[in-house]
Write a protein that holds these residues in place. Structure first.
Motif, PDB file in Angstrom:
ATOM      1  N   GLU A 182     116.978 130.104 -19.005  1.00  0.00           N
ATOM      2  CA  GLU A 182     117.651 129.246 -19.912  1.00  0.00           C
ATOM      3  C   GLU A 182     119.654 129.293 -19.539  1.00  0.00           C
ATOM      4  O   GLU A 182     120.105 128.727 -20.056  1.00  0.00           O
ATOM      5  N   THR A 185     121.176 127.502 -16.950  1.00  0.00           N
ATOM      6  CA  THR A 185     121.530 126.557 -16.715  1.00  0.00           C
ATOM      7  C   THR A 185     122.069 126.115 -17.793  1.00  0.00           C
ATOM      8  O   THR A 185     122.786 125.074 -17.346  1.00  0.00           O
ATOM      9  N   ASN A 186     122.282 126.627 -18.890  1.00  0.00           N
ATOM     10  CA  ASN A 186     123.544 126.496 -20.205  1.00  0.00           C
ATOM     11  C   ASN A 186     124.798 126.779 -19.549  1.00  0.00           C
ATOM     12  O   ASN A 186     125.780 126.037 -19.863  1.00  0.00           O
ATOM     13  N   ARG A 189     126.216 123.774 -16.706  1.00  0.00           N
ATOM     14  CA  ARG A 189     126.262 122.667 -17.787  1.00  0.00           C
ATOM     15  C   ARG A 189     127.549 122.518 -18.168  1.00  0.00           C
ATOM     16  O   ARG A 189     127.956 121.298 -18.058  1.00  0.00           O
TER      17      ARG A 189
END
Length: 353
Positions: A182, A185-186, A189
């Motif tokens: 997670e 992924t953050n 971005r």
């Protein structure tokens, strides 16, 4: 000249991926330079989480859940750290205090030996030179003593920082390991889509840094442990303290082994003088260093990127000057990062269609 620079810039930075990589490097360096001290607990937690990712993955491959694997590895790591701290630090502290008490005697013996040199070598050494050298050394020792007292007083303030490390770092390591996907992924971005070179550098470094740090920790434990056992077996005083120094000396390639030889030789000379025991100890110490450089290092770092000794020494001096102990510890991975960045920029740019 302007045309040459313009052609070089167009050749290297016409690719948007190159600009993205350059921006990320500059941004990271500025953040570390401006807020490195504040973010140090986060950086320490990130490094520990990066190292513990390997055993966590191994447990997950055996069928354990991610959360249980993280808890098991983190508890084991904390337990080993506490055992090392409780078992090793008091011994090293006590031996360091005893050595400091005996330093005046060692110094007196050294001065007595130096003052015999003019009589032994009248054509080469003069009494005036010896006295001048001793006066300069006394001034250096006095200045160092003042700095040591100042550091000891300021270290009281560092107790609060230590508590922060003991509480926050384990918590951050736990969440970094548990929510790794997670978090990645953050962060992804936030990066631009043009990150081909960032991925290239990341892939190259991911195969190197973890192996290097794990290998370096293993090397410190083996070299330090074998040295301490050898010194204790030969009945050398301050065996554990000197063994710890020898272990940590491997952090600085080429230079560390040469520097740590000085305290080992001084303690042995003070204890035995120029005797067979002294030479036996120095031979044993030389064998340990030879086995480390010719057997242990090739086994542990067979997959590491080869760097020229000049680059390694420059990296140790540069990053050690910037970030102290951690800069020295990560000097070779950071030098490898610089090499990976240059390799990425040296690759052919991919122009956008």
């Amino acid at each position: 000249m302007i045309g040459v620079v313009g052609r070089w810039y167009k050749r290297k930075f016409s690719d948007p991926d190159s600009v993205t990589l350059l921006f990320l490097l500059v941004f990271t360096f500025l953040v570390l330079a401006l807020w490195g001290d504040i973010l140090m607990p986060v950086l320490v937690a990130f490094v520990i989480a990066y190292l513990l990712e390997w055993p966590v993955n191994k447990l997950c491959q055996l069928g354990a859940s991610r959360t249980l694997s993280v808890i098991g590895v983190l508890v084991t790591f904390i337990g080993v750290s506490i055992f090392t701290f409780v078992g090793l630090v008091p011994v090293v502290t006590q031996q360091s205090a005893n050595l400091l008490k005996e330093l005046p005697q060692i110094w007196d013996q050294g001065m007595s030996w130096l003052l015999t040199l003019p009589d032994t070598y009248p054509g080469l050494v003069r009494v005036g030179h010896i006295q001048q050298m001793l006066e300069e050394f006394d001034q250096t020792v006095a200045a160092f003593g003042e700095q040591l007292i100042t550091a000891s007083v300021s270290s009281i303030v560092d107790i609060a920082a230590l508590l922060i490390y003991l509480i926050l770092v384990p918590l951050m390591v736990f969440f970094m390991l548990k929510d790794r996907k997670e978090l990645i992924t953050n962060v992804s971005r936030l990066l631009p889509k043009e990150r081909r070179l960032i991925n290239q550098v990341g892939s190259e470094m991911n195969a190197q840094i973890a192996n290097y740090i794990r290998g370096k920790v293993i090397e410190i434990i083996i070299v330090g442990g074998v040295s301490a056992i050898t010194f204790a077996f030969m009945d050398l005083r301050y065996a554990v303290l000197l063994g710890v120094l020898v272990g940590f000396s491997v952090l600085i390639p080429y230079i560390g082994a040469a520097v740590v030889t000085i305290p080992v030789a001084i303690v042995a000379l003070f204890q035995w003088g120029i005797s067979p025991e002294f030479w036996y100890l120095m031979i044993a110490y030389g064998v340990i260093q030879a086995l480390d450089g010719n057997l242990l290092v090739p086994l542990l770092f067979s997959e590491a990127v080869s760097l020229h000794p000049v680059y390694i020494i420059v990296a140790v001096l540069f990053f050690g000057g910037l970030w102290g102990f951690w800069g020295v510890f990560f000097a070779i991975p950071l030098a490898t990062l610089v090499k990976a960045v240059f390799n990425a920029w040296s690759s052919e740019p991919q122009l956008s269609q």
